[in-house]
Motif scaffolding. Structure first.
Motif, PDB file in Angstrom:
ATOM      1  N   GLY B 221     -31.909 -16.991  39.958  1.00  0.00           N
ATOM      2  CA  GLY B 221     -31.577 -17.766  41.051  1.00  0.00           C
ATOM      3  C   GLY B 221     -32.230 -19.247  41.221  1.00  0.00           C
ATOM      4  N   GLU B 222     -32.161 -19.640  42.510  1.00  0.00           N
ATOM      5  CA  GLU B 222     -32.576 -21.177  42.517  1.00  0.00           C
ATOM      6  C   GLU B 222     -33.881 -21.163  42.615  1.00  0.00           C
ATOM      7  N   LYS B 223     -34.565 -22.238  41.355  1.00  0.00           N
ATOM      8  CA  LYS B 223     -36.043 -22.446  41.253  1.00  0.00           C
ATOM      9  C   LYS B 223     -36.612 -23.175  42.640  1.00  0.00           C
ATOM     10  N   PRO B 224     -37.617 -22.406  43.048  1.00  0.00           N
ATOM     11  CA  PRO B 224     -38.414 -23.210  44.099  1.00  0.00           C
ATOM     12  C   PRO B 224     -38.801 -24.733  43.501  1.00  0.00           C
ATOM     13  N   ALA B 225     -38.922 -25.521  44.461  1.00  0.00           N
ATOM     14  CA  ALA B 225     -39.258 -26.957  44.128  1.00  0.00           C
ATOM     15  C   ALA B 225     -40.736 -27.011  43.788  1.00  0.00           C
ATOM     16  N   SER B 226     -41.477 -25.860  44.534  1.00  0.00           N
ATOM     17  CA  SER B 226     -43.000 -26.097  44.177  1.00  0.00           C
ATOM     18  C   SER B 226     -43.357 -25.410  42.752  1.00  0.00           C
ATOM     19  N   PHE B 227     -42.407 -24.926  42.089  1.00  0.00           N
ATOM     20  CA  PHE B 227     -42.592 -24.540  40.693  1.00  0.00           C
ATOM     21  C   PHE B 227     -43.057 -25.732  39.809  1.00  0.00           C
ATOM     22  N   VAL B 228     -42.895 -26.774  40.096  1.00  0.00           N
ATOM     23  CA  VAL B 228     -43.198 -28.095  39.322  1.00  0.00           C
ATOM     24  C   VAL B 228     -44.641 -27.948  38.941  1.00  0.00           C
ATOM     25  N   ALA B 229     -45.673 -27.455  40.019  1.00  0.00           N
ATOM     26  CA  ALA B 229     -46.818 -27.500  39.644  1.00  0.00           C
ATOM     27  C   ALA B 229     -47.243 -26.450  38.518  1.00  0.00           C
ATOM     28  N   CYS B 230     -46.295 -25.542  38.212  1.00  0.00           N
ATOM     29  CA  CYS B 230     -46.603 -24.453  37.200  1.00  0.00           C
ATOM     30  C   CYS B 230     -46.209 -25.008  35.896  1.00  0.00           C
ATOM     31  N   ALA B 231     -44.779 -25.815  36.136  1.00  0.00           N
ATOM     32  CA  ALA B 231     -43.942 -26.076  34.784  1.00  0.00           C
ATOM     33  C   ALA B 231     -44.636 -26.967  33.905  1.00  0.00           C
ATOM     34  N   SER B 232     -45.701 -27.652  34.435  1.00  0.00           N
ATOM     35  CA  SER B 232     -46.245 -28.769  33.395  1.00  0.00           C
ATOM     36  C   SER B 232     -47.227 -27.715  32.404  1.00  0.00           C
ATOM     37  N   CYS B 233     -47.609 -26.576  32.708  1.00  0.00           N
ATOM     38  CA  CYS B 233     -48.215 -25.796  31.769  1.00  0.00           C
ATOM     39  C   CYS B 233     -47.218 -24.691  31.196  1.00  0.00           C
ATOM     40  N   HIS B 234     -46.562 -24.060  32.225  1.00  0.00           N
ATOM     41  CA  HIS B 234     -45.951 -22.574  31.752  1.00  0.00           C
ATOM     42  C   HIS B 234     -44.267 -23.119  31.443  1.00  0.00           C
ATOM     43  N   GLY B 235     -44.148 -24.367  31.517  1.00  0.00           N
ATOM     44  CA  GLY B 235     -42.789 -24.527  31.024  1.00  0.00           C
ATOM     45  C   GLY B 235     -41.904 -24.440  32.097  1.00  0.00           C
ATOM     46  N   GLU B 236     -40.714 -25.174  32.080  1.00  0.00           N
ATOM     47  CA  GLU B 236     -39.576 -25.282  33.067  1.00  0.00           C
ATOM     48  C   GLU B 236     -39.104 -23.789  33.265  1.00  0.00           C
ATOM     49  N   ASP B 237     -38.864 -22.934  32.252  1.00  0.00           N
ATOM     50  CA  ASP B 237     -38.588 -21.821  32.506  1.00  0.00           C
ATOM     51  C   ASP B 237     -39.575 -20.709  32.449  1.00  0.00           C
ATOM     52  N   GLY B 238     -40.957 -20.962  32.636  1.00  0.00           N
ATOM     53  CA  GLY B 238     -41.887 -20.239  32.853  1.00  0.00           C
ATOM     54  C   GLY B 238     -42.400 -19.257  31.507  1.00  0.00           C
ATOM     55  N   LYS B 239     -41.737 -19.633  30.322  1.00  0.00           N
ATOM     56  CA  LYS B 239     -41.995 -18.998  29.117  1.00  0.00           C
ATOM     57  C   LYS B 239     -42.986 -19.540  28.303  1.00  0.00           C
ATOM     58  N   GLY B 240     -43.879 -20.502  29.008  1.00  0.00           N
ATOM     59  CA  GLY B 240     -45.103 -20.830  28.263  1.00  0.00           C
ATOM     60  C   GLY B 240     -45.121 -21.976  27.090  1.00  0.00           C
ATOM     61  N   MET B 241     -43.755 -22.796  27.016  1.00  0.00           N
ATOM     62  CA  MET B 241     -43.712 -23.956  26.153  1.00  0.00           C
ATOM     63  C   MET B 241     -44.078 -23.285  24.772  1.00  0.00           C
ATOM     64  N   ASN B 242     -43.493 -22.287  24.220  1.00  0.00           N
ATOM     65  CA  ASN B 242     -43.541 -21.808  22.870  1.00  0.00           C
ATOM     66  C   ASN B 242     -45.210 -21.555  22.620  1.00  0.00           C
ATOM     67  N   GLY B 243     -45.740 -21.025  23.419  1.00  0.00           N
ATOM     68  CA  GLY B 243     -47.276 -20.333  22.989  1.00  0.00           C
ATOM     69  C   GLY B 243     -48.080 -21.340  23.369  1.00  0.00           C
ATOM     70  N   MET B 244     -47.899 -22.394  24.166  1.00  0.00           N
ATOM     71  CA  MET B 244     -48.810 -23.354  24.655  1.00  0.00           C
ATOM     72  C   MET B 244     -49.835 -22.720  25.896  1.00  0.00           C
ATOM     73  N   SER B 245     -48.942 -21.859  26.634  1.00  0.00           N
ATOM     74  CA  SER B 245     -49.638 -21.134  27.676  1.00  0.00           C
ATOM     75  C   SER B 245     -49.160 -19.821  27.898  1.00  0.00           C
ATOM     76  N   PRO B 246     -49.654 -19.113  28.723  1.00  0.00           N
ATOM     77  CA  PRO B 246     -48.971 -17.501  28.967  1.00  0.00           C
ATOM     78  C   PRO B 246     -47.592 -17.725  29.376  1.00  0.00           C
ATOM     79  N   ASN B 247     -46.856 -16.640  28.784  1.00  0.00           N
ATOM     80  CA  ASN B 247     -45.457 -16.509  29.144  1.00  0.00           C
ATOM     81  C   ASN B 247     -45.333 -15.653  30.284  1.00  0.00           C
ATOM     82  N   LEU B 248     -44.659 -16.248  31.468  1.00  0.00           N
ATOM     83  CA  LEU B 248     -44.746 -15.391  32.808  1.00  0.00           C
ATOM     84  C   LEU B 248     -43.576 -14.516  32.895  1.00  0.00           C
ATOM     85  N   ALA B 249     -42.715 -14.710  31.820  1.00  0.00           N
ATOM     86  CA  ALA B 249     -41.411 -13.742  31.666  1.00  0.00           C
ATOM     87  C   ALA B 249     -41.661 -12.505  31.093  1.00  0.00           C
ATOM     88  N   GLU B 250     -42.331 -12.461  29.780  1.00  0.00           N
ATOM     89  CA  GLU B 250     -42.353 -11.456  29.356  1.00  0.00           C
ATOM     90  C   GLU B 250     -43.584 -11.192  28.437  1.00  0.00           C
TER      91      GLU B 250
END
Lengths: 221, 297
Positions: B221-250
Motif C-alpha cells: 500500500g501507500e508508503k508513509p512519508a515519515s519512512f524517509v527517516a528509515c529509508a536512508s539505512c533500510h532502503g526505500e523498500d525496507g530490504k536493507g540495501m543489499n545487506g548494508m542494514s537489517p532487512n525489515l521484510a524478511e
C-alpha cells in the motif's frame, strides 16, 4: 637381598606391592599432572556463581544433568566443544555427573540466556514441551547463602591456592567487599529478568537463589 | 624302552586312523591339495606330539639328576647350580628387548588418540556435508532448515516457531508492531551491519505509528512519508540495501548470519550467539525455512 626376601613371604609381598605401585605411579602421574593444569582462560567462580553452585548441589541437579562433553561429533554438535580436564581445575567438588535424564550443562552458558532460564526454572514445560524436569519456583523466594559461598571461596583460596585476587582473576577480598560485589553482579543478572519480586529483592539488598543459580549457569561456558 | 616305543607306534597309528575316519573324505588326492596338506599336517602333529611325550615320560622314568646342589634346601627340596637352558635364556633376553620396543614404539597410544579419532570423525563429516549439499535446491534447503530449527532454535522459539507465547521472537512474522515502536523509541544495538547501530528517536508519535503499521503490514500500500527517516539505512523498500542494514521484510541470509554470529538483545530478551554451531549452508537453510512459514502466506 633376593635370597633374604624369598625366605620371608610377608616382606616379599610388601616389596612386590611397592615395585608394582611405583611403576603405576610413574606411568600415571606425569600425564595427570599435565592434564589437570587449568586451561588458559579458566577462572575461579565469583561469590555469586559459587552460591549458585551450592544451590545446584543442594537441588542435586547432577543426578539428572552431566557436566562432561565427550569427544564425539554427536555430542559436540549438541553441547559444544568436548571437555578438557583442565577446565575443571577450580571445580571443588567437580560435578561431572554420570546420568543424563536431562541434557549436559557443561557449556549451557553459551546457548541459553538469563530470560530463558527464568522461564524454565519457574515452569520448565512452558519452554520445553513434555519435559520431565520439575519446577524450581521456590528458588525465586529462597535467599541465596552468600556467606557460605564466600567461606567456600576463601577456603579454596587459602587452602588450595585457587588464584583469587590475582591479575585477571575474580576479586574476592574481605566478606564486606565480596558481598557488595555479589550484589552488583546480581543486579546485572536481574536486569535481564522479568520477575518483579526477584527484582525488588535484589534492589532491597538480598539475593534470591534463582539469581545465583542463573549467574552460575551463565558462567558455564 | 622297547615296549614304550611299540606302544607309541600303536598310539600314533590309532590316532591317525581315528583322524582319517573322522575327516578322511577331505583326503582325496584330488585337484585341491590344500586339504591333503592339512591332513598330512595333522598326521605330522600327531607323530611329533606322541614322540615328544614319550621322550619326556622316558626321561622321568629313567633319568637320574646330577650336578652340584646349592647350599639351601627347602623342606628337603634342593636346587642344582646348573645353568639355565639356552632356550629360556634367549626368551628372557628377548623379552627385555621386546619391552623396550613396546615402551617406545609399540605402545598403542602411539597409534590411537581419542581426540584424533574425534577430529577424523568431524573432518569426514564436513567433507561429506560439503559434497552432499554443494548445490542444494530450494526444497532441500527448506527441509534442512526445518531440521536445524528443530534442534537449535525450537528450545526457545518453540516447535511452531511462534516464540512460546512471547518468551522469544515469533519467527512466523518478521517483526511486530510493538517491536517496531520500541526500536524506533529506544534505538537498537548494531548486529555488525555496515550501517552500524540504530539511534533512538528516529520518529515519534503518529509518524512512528504509521511506519510501524506499514512495516508490519508487509510494506504494501501507500508508503508513509515519515519512512524517509528509515529509508536512508533500510532502503526505500525496507530490504536493507543489499545487506548494508537489517532487512525489515524478511529473514534474509545476511540477517540470519548476523544474528547467529552475534546473538541479539531485544525488548523480549537475549538470544545467545550460535557462532560455530550453525554453518553457512545451514544458515541459508534456516533463512529459507523461516521465509516458508511466514504467517498468512
Amino acid at each position: 637381598m633376593f635370597h633374604w626376601l624369598e625366605q620371608r613371604p610377608f616382606f616379599f609381598a610388601v616389596v612386590l606391592f611397592l615395585t608394582v605401585a611405583f611403576a603405576g605411579v610413574i606411568e600415571a602421574l606425569p600425564d595427570f599432572a599435565k592434564a589437570s593444569q587449568p586451561v588458559v582462560g579458566t577462572k575461579p567462580y565469583t561469590t555469586l556463581q559459587l552460591a549458585g553452585r551450592q544451590v545446584y548441589i543442594k537441588e542435586n541437579c547432577l543426578s539428572c544433568h552431566s557436566q562432561l562433553i565427550r569427544p564425539f561429533k554427536s555430542e559436540t554438535d549438541r553441547y559444544g566443544m568436548y571437555s578438557l580436564s583442565g577446565e575443571y581445575a577450580y571445580d571443588r567438588p567437580f560435578l561431572w555427573g554420570s546420568k543424563r535424564t536431562g541434557p549436559d550443562l557443561m557449556r549451557i552458558g553459551n546457548y541459553r540466556t538469563t530470560d530463558w532460564h527464568e522461564n524454565h526454572m519457574m515452569d520448565p514445560s512452558s519452554v520445553v514441551p513434555g519435559t520431565v524436569m520439575p519446577s524450581y519456583a521456590h528458588q525465586f523466594t529462597n535467599t541465596a547463602d552468600l556467606a557460605t559461598a564466600y567461606a567456600n571461596a576463601n577456603t579454596q583460596k587459602e587452602v588450595f591456592g585457587v588464584p583469587y585476587d590475582q591479575d585477571g582473576m575474580p576479586k574476592l577480598g574481605t566478606w564486606a567487599e565480596a558481598e557488595a560485589a555479589a550484589l552488583e553482579e546480581a543486579k546485572t543478572v536481574v536486569a535481564d529478568m522479568k520477575n518483579q519480586q526477584v527484582k525488588d529483592a535484589v534492589a532491597g539488598g538480598s539475593v534470591p537463589e534463582i539469581v545465583a543459580m542463573i549467574a552460575y549457569l551463565n558462567s558455564l561456558k | 624302552m622297547n615296549s614304550m616305543f611299540k606302544g607309541g607306534i600303536i598310539l600314533i597309528i590309532a590316532l591317525m586312523a581315528a583322524t582319517y575316519f573322522m575327516a578322511g573324505d577331505a583326503f582325496s588326492l584330488g585337484e585341491d591339495y590344500i586339504n591333503d596338506l592339512t591332513m598330512l599336517g595333522a598326521f605330522a602333529i600327531i607323530a611329533i606330539t606322541v614322540f615328544v611325550a614319550l621322550k619326556y615320560i622316558n626321561q622321568i622314568k629313567n633319568d637320574t639328576a646330577s650336578g652340584e646342589l646349592v647350599e639351601d634346601n627347602w623342606d628337603g627340596i634342593g636346587e642344582y647350580t646348573n645353568d639355565i637352558p639356552v632356550g629360556w635364556g634367549v626368551i628372557f633376553i628377548g623379552t627385555i628387548v621386546w619391552m623396550f620396543w613396546y615402551m617406545f614404539v609399540g605402545y598403542p597410544t602411539n597409534q590411537f588418540s581419542q581426540v584424533g579419532q574425534y577430529n577424523e570423525e568431524v573432518n569426514e563429516y564436513n567433507v561429506k556435508f560439503q559434497s552432499q549439499w554443494d548445490n542444494p535446491t530450494a526444497d532441500t534447503l527448506k527441509a534442512m532448515g526445518e531440521s536445524v530449527f528443530g534442534v537449535q532454535c525450537a528450545p526457545c522459539h518453540g516447535v511452531d516457531a511462534e516464540g512460546i507465547a512471547g518468551k522469544a521472537q515469533d519467527l512466523t512474522q518478521r517483526i511486530s508492531k510493538e517491536q517496531v515502536l520500541t526500536v524506533i523509541q529506544n534505538g537498537q544495538e548494531g548486529l555488525g551491519y555496515a550501517m552500524g547501530a540504530m539511534p533512538a528517536g528516529m520518529a515519534s508519535g503518529a509518524d512512528a505509528e504509521a511506519i510501524a503499521t506499514w512495516v508490519v503490514g508487509g510494506m504494501k500500500g501507500e508508503k508513509p512519508a515519515s519512512f524517509v527517516a528509515c529509508a536512508s539505512c533500510h532502503g526505500e523498500d525496507g530490504k536493507g540495501m543489499n545487506g548494508m542494514s537489517p532487512n525489515l521484510a524478511e529473514y534474509d541470509v545476511v540477517l540470519m548470519a548476523k544474528v547467529i554470529e552475534n546473538g541479539k538483545k531485544s525488548s523480549i530478551g537475549e538470544m545467545p550467539s550460535f557462532k560455530g554451531r550453525i554453518n553457512e549452508t545451514q544458515t541459508k537453510a534456516l533463512s529459507a525455512f523461516l521465509n516458508s512459514i511466514k504467517a498468512g502466506e
